[in-house]
Design a protein around this motif. Sequence first.
Motif, PDB file in Angstrom:
ATOM      1  N   GLN A  40      -4.653  -3.004  -7.479  1.00 19.53           N
ATOM      2  CA  GLN A  40      -5.987  -3.435  -7.075  1.00 19.53           C
ATOM      3  C   GLN A  40      -6.938  -2.263  -6.896  1.00 19.53           C
ATOM      4  O   GLN A  40      -8.118  -2.356  -7.244  1.00 19.53           O
ATOM      5  N   SER A  41      -6.454  -1.166  -6.317  1.00 26.25           N
ATOM      6  CA  SER A  41      -7.330  -0.019  -6.107  1.00 26.25           C
ATOM      7  C   SER A  41      -6.531   1.259  -6.001  1.00 26.25           C
ATOM      8  O   SER A  41      -5.370   1.249  -5.595  1.00 26.25           O
ATOM      9  N   ILE A  42      -7.167   2.360  -6.395  1.00 20.77           N
ATOM     10  CA  ILE A  42      -6.624   3.707  -6.249  1.00 20.77           C
ATOM     11  C   ILE A  42      -7.750   4.563  -5.668  1.00 20.77           C
ATOM     12  O   ILE A  42      -8.799   4.729  -6.300  1.00 20.77           O
ATOM     13  N   ILE A  91       0.866  -1.176   0.000  1.00 22.67           N
ATOM     14  CA  ILE A  91       0.000   0.000   0.000  1.00 22.67           C
ATOM     15  C   ILE A  91       0.904   1.226   0.000  1.00 22.67           C
ATOM     16  O   ILE A  91       1.689   1.436   0.934  1.00 22.67           O
ATOM     17  N   LEU A  92       0.830   1.998  -1.072  1.00 20.06           N
ATOM     18  CA  LEU A  92       1.606   3.224  -1.192  1.00 20.06           C
ATOM     19  C   LEU A  92       0.690   4.383  -0.834  1.00 20.06           C
ATOM     20  O   LEU A  92      -0.288   4.670  -1.543  1.00 20.06           O
ATOM     21  N   ARG A  93       0.998   5.080   0.259  1.00 18.84           N
ATOM     22  CA  ARG A  93       0.068   6.052   0.832  1.00 18.84           C
ATOM     23  C   ARG A  93       0.437   7.499   0.497  1.00 18.84           C
ATOM     24  O   ARG A  93       1.611   7.862   0.429  1.00 18.84           O
ATOM     25  N   LEU A 115      -9.296  -2.632   2.477  1.00 18.96           N
ATOM     26  CA  LEU A 115      -8.555  -3.547   1.619  1.00 18.96           C
ATOM     27  C   LEU A 115      -9.504  -4.455   0.851  1.00 18.96           C
ATOM     28  O   LEU A 115     -10.516  -4.900   1.393  1.00 18.96           O
ATOM     29  N   PRO A 116      -9.181  -4.741  -0.416  1.00 17.42           N
ATOM     30  CA  PRO A 116      -9.922  -5.779  -1.125  1.00 17.42           C
ATOM     31  C   PRO A 116      -9.843  -7.100  -0.361  1.00 17.42           C
ATOM     32  O   PRO A 116      -8.867  -7.363   0.352  1.00 17.42           O
ATOM     33  N   SER A 117     -10.843  -7.952  -0.511  1.00 18.63           N
ATOM     34  CA  SER A 117     -10.930  -9.180   0.284  1.00 18.63           C
ATOM     35  C   SER A 117      -9.762 -10.125   0.046  1.00 18.63           C
ATOM     36  O   SER A 117      -9.421 -10.928   0.919  1.00 18.63           O
ATOM     37  N   ASP A 118      -9.138 -10.051  -1.134  1.00 19.99           N
ATOM     38  CA  ASP A 118      -8.049 -10.985  -1.440  1.00 19.99           C
ATOM     39  C   ASP A 118      -6.666 -10.420  -1.145  1.00 19.99           C
ATOM     40  O   ASP A 118      -5.650 -11.013  -1.508  1.00 19.99           O
ATOM     41  N   VAL A 119      -6.591  -9.258  -0.499  1.00 20.06           N
ATOM     42  CA  VAL A 119      -5.302  -8.664  -0.145  1.00 20.06           C
ATOM     43  C   VAL A 119      -5.039  -8.914   1.333  1.00 20.06           C
ATOM     44  O   VAL A 119      -5.801  -8.479   2.197  1.00 20.06           O
ATOM     45  N   GLU A 120      -3.943  -9.629   1.603  1.00 23.69           N
ATOM     46  CA  GLU A 120      -3.619  -9.988   2.979  1.00 23.69           C
ATOM     47  C   GLU A 120      -2.245  -9.468   3.359  1.00 23.69           C
ATOM     48  O   GLU A 120      -1.311  -9.477   2.560  1.00 23.69           O
ATOM     49  N   ARG A 171      -3.381   2.580 -13.254  1.00 21.85           N
ATOM     50  CA  ARG A 171      -4.836   2.455 -13.187  1.00 21.85           C
ATOM     51  C   ARG A 171      -5.205   1.115 -12.580  1.00 21.85           C
ATOM     52  O   ARG A 171      -4.425   0.146 -12.620  1.00 21.85           O
ATOM     53  N   GLU A 172      -6.394   1.037 -12.035  1.00 20.76           N
ATOM     54  CA  GLU A 172      -6.867  -0.216 -11.444  1.00 20.76           C
ATOM     55  C   GLU A 172      -6.943  -1.299 -12.520  1.00 20.76           C
ATOM     56  O   GLU A 172      -7.458  -1.073 -13.616  1.00 20.76           O
TER      57      GLU A 172
END
Length: 452
Positions: free
Chosen positions: A62-64, A33-35, A73-78, A403-404
Amino acid sequence: MGPYPGSPTKTRDSLLPKLAVKPWIRPHPQALILREVLIVDPASASLLSGPQDVVISKGHIQSIKPSASNIELPSDVEDPIVVELKGKYLCPGLIDCHVHVSAVPGVHTMSELVQTSEELIHLRTTYILREMLLRGFTTVRDTGGASKALATSISEGLIVGPRLVQCGQALSQTGGHADFGPAQTTTGCCGGHSQSLGRTCDGVPQALKATREELKAGADFIKIMCGGGVASPTDAIETVQFTAEEIQAITTTCRQMGGIHTTAHAYTDASVRHAIDNGVRGIEHGNLISKDTAELMAEKGIFLTPTLSCYGIMVRPPFEDFLPPDGKIKNEQVMMKGLDALTIADDAGVTICYGSDLLTSMQALQTEEFTVRASVLPSPKVLKHATTNASRLLRNDKIGSIREGGYADILVLDSNPLDDVTILDWPENHLFAVIKEGRVIVSKVNGLKPEN
């Protein structure tokens, strides 16, 4: 029969990954995660509005989302690694559409290069590829010399380097731009081969066979030498190469094999139009094109990949002896008009891509093309050359933008290249990290560590 007495009956768990068919293939890197980053969008020539949080997983973005104190977080990101990047810019990984990774260092002249052994070229190529990636080029298009085997080795992680799009060996007529053989030679039924960049083929049957062989070997596109070149020994820049029938045989085969892209080495109006009239979809160099030819290219959707910095680099220290005397004359001939051709093509609306075309140790100056182009074009346009325009040429919408759903090919910069694209020519000062498909390649950022 059972196992030998005393041999273990169970595989040791620590060795299981190394017992795979391809043990060098690594699992996906840990999620990132780049914040609070400022995202450069070359397509709109602007930054996304406000600081963003970027979630990277399994090699993709995955997301922006606008930065917030709580990240969903998306469900598949751990178990992601969270990196604070407030004030840093995220730029898409760069794309160089004209490289020769097999034109390796270790020689002083072009004649030495074409005499270098194939095995030594393969080994030295690994150095070239790694250095390109460290400069921020996450995708490159090799226009003569690379192979599908090399591209696959990179994609599997066996070799560190940019994503590689390749044409195998470029196609040349005898005495054309890729013919570096001796004046008196026997090429046999299928044409001769120069050691590192191209192969010769003469007549429609040989042109068909060469094209089909390169496609069978896994070429992503086909390159045709349609005019004279600087480094080749026997052809003037003004020469027009291959007959219409030979080029049509190549381009027809490529269309029939699924619409494979074709491109042509060509400098002059005559050679460029010869290529376009016979079905070629891209032009490399184009230093001597006129306004009329540029408008024709724009009308037909022909891509142009100029290569401008190489001409100055090839004649200044320590490379002043790289070209023979006649090569230096041809080099000056095309260098004088290169920037004019770039502005003519831009004014006409041609889709222009970034290309460096450097050979041997000159490839360390791969980013100088940004500075040369920025002398006549604004920074946002030049950045598009190496990102969104290049992704269109390569027919890959997962690269060239942040982009996502796209590949996580990302540069972390301390300055905005839309304001001054020449910062990309100084990676040692402005490039803080290179990420390719979510894997950190190199980093000077706290908390963002390269993999071992």
